[in-house]
Design an enzyme around this catalytic site. Structure first.
Site, short mmCIF file in Angstrom:
data_model
loop_
_atom_site.label_atom_id
_atom_site.label_comp_id
_atom_site.label_asym_id
_atom_site.label_seq_id
_atom_site.Cartn_x
_atom_site.Cartn_y
_atom_site.Cartn_z
N ARG A 41 0.82 -1.21 0.00
CA ARG A 41 0.00 0.00 0.00
C ARG A 41 0.86 1.27 0.00
O ARG A 41 0.60 2.21 -0.75
CB ARG A 41 -0.90 -0.01 1.24
N CYS A 62 -26.72 -1.44 -9.03
CA CYS A 62 -28.08 -1.48 -8.50
C CYS A 62 -28.08 -1.90 -7.03
O CYS A 62 -28.68 -2.92 -6.64
CB CYS A 62 -28.93 -2.43 -9.34
#
Length: 378
Positions: free
Chosen positions: A250, A325
């Protein structure tokens, strides 16, 4: 603030804009800074799980001391990138993966006595490079995820180290303990303790100690001003003959990436404004997974070729939501915007790590984002 090379790349992107932009120079500079902060001779590996983009990986592999992988797929990426050294981790290595790791002469971080027996059988006399991954009982620094010092499927418990077959002949330990720690001084203390523990237990187990891998865990603050201060990473030099290794992912890749996505609609529901995007958590899942709002920068786009009115809002908070959705497809909640229009682009910085690679790309089968690379490294 969107760097000019990133702006230039996005100005040429397909419309509606949906893209990841990577700048390998940022990752290479971060590797250089990490190396300068550590004792001379420390090896800096890059954890491929953070971002396996081949263009980014080739640049990182050319400047890091090696790559850390956790699957056969990542091993293939590391080999294609010409990694100088490969460390192979992961709690559920298959026979095929162990076999390939032996062939690649990778340093295999062995997760259990059973895995050690499997590895020896599969090697069939071939040389094996191995270290024992240990789930120590020691306290770990704070972070987003604890791997050790608590019940997890990672590593060998300290009480079970005597059960590992002697013929494995490990040369050290893998002691990765935490993800995303922001306290560099605490991390330095953890690494010093990991080396001291390794010296003591190598002597107890009859291991000729040459390798101590303290893992990654160098953190990134996505929402505030905290940072992992390399100037506070004061680590003692390990004993002669012992190579200290770290494997950040990271910290190397996050600032080397930007996720950009165009505003498709602006709407107000129940008193709240929503910027609906051509993109979402299926491309950048981290905010939903970790439950935070990832800040964005508005990149204005003046071109509006349509005959109908261009929706816009001013001086309001908006939620940046995606095209899926589900009401959980949210990247940011309540960020104030001075002005935002349909057709403008939201740019999310610090998305070079655990962005695309951890996301559920195929949900609803929307097109994948473009991947653009800027800059060049030698």
């Amino acid at each position: 603030m969107v760097p000019e090379p990133v702006r230039a790349a996005l100005s040429q992107a397909q419309r509606p804009v949906c893209a990841y932009v990577y700048d390998p120079r940022v990752a290479v500079d971060r590797i250089t800074a990490i190396r300068a902060a550590l004792p001379a001779g420390t090896r800096v590996l890059y954890a491929v799980k953070a971002n396996g983009n081949p263009n980014l990986l080739r640049a990182i592999a050319a400047h890091a001391d090696g790559l850390e992988v956790a699957s056969g797929g990542e091993l293939a990426l590391a080999l294609a990138a010409n990694a100088k050294e490969i460390a192979f981790a992961g709690p559920a290595k298959t026979d095929a993966e162990l076999d390939a790791a032996v062939d690649a002469q990778a340093m295999i971080h062995v997760e259990s006595a059973h895995e050690a027996r499997r590895l020896l059988h599969l090697a069939a006399g071939r040389p094996v490079r191995a270290a024992l991954r240990v789930n120590r009982t020691a306290e770990t620094p704070s972070g987003s995820h604890r791997m050790t010092g608590t019940p997890t499927p990672f590593g060998i418990g300290e009480d079970d180290l005597d059960t590992v077959p002697r013929e494995l002949n490990p040369t050290g330990f893998h002691l990765h303990a935490v993800s995303n720690n922001l306290d560099a001084a605490a991390h330095a203390r953890f690494i010093d303790d990991a080396v001291a523990w390794s010296v003591t237990n190598a002597e107890r187990l009859g291991i000729p100690l040459r390798y101590v891998n303290a893992g990654g865990g160098f953190g990134i603050d996505y929402t505030g001003d905290a940072h992992f201060d390399l100037d506070q990473l004061h680590i003692r030099k390990p004993p002669n003959g012992v190579t200290l290794t770290v494997e950040p992912g990271r910290f190397i890749a996050a600032d080397a990436g930007w996720y950009a996505t165009e505003v498709i609609d602006l709407k107000r529901n129940h008193g709240r404004w929503f910027a609906v995007l051509r993109g979402g958590t299926h491309h950048f899942r981290l905010p939903a997974a970790w439950g935070y709002s990832h800040p964005f920068t508005v990149l204005p786009v003046e071109h509006w070729p349509h005959p109908y009115t261009r929706p816009e809002v001013s001086d309001v908070p908006v939620d940046a939501t995606g095209e899926l959705c589900t009401p959980r497809d949210v990247l940011t909640r309540g960020q104030h915007v001075e002005r935002l229009r349909v057709g403008d682009v939201l740019v999310f910085a610090r998305t070079g790590a655990y962005g695309w690679d951890i996301s559920h790309h195929e949900f609803l089968r929307h097109p994948h984002p473009e991947v653009l690379t800027v800059g060049g490294v030698g």
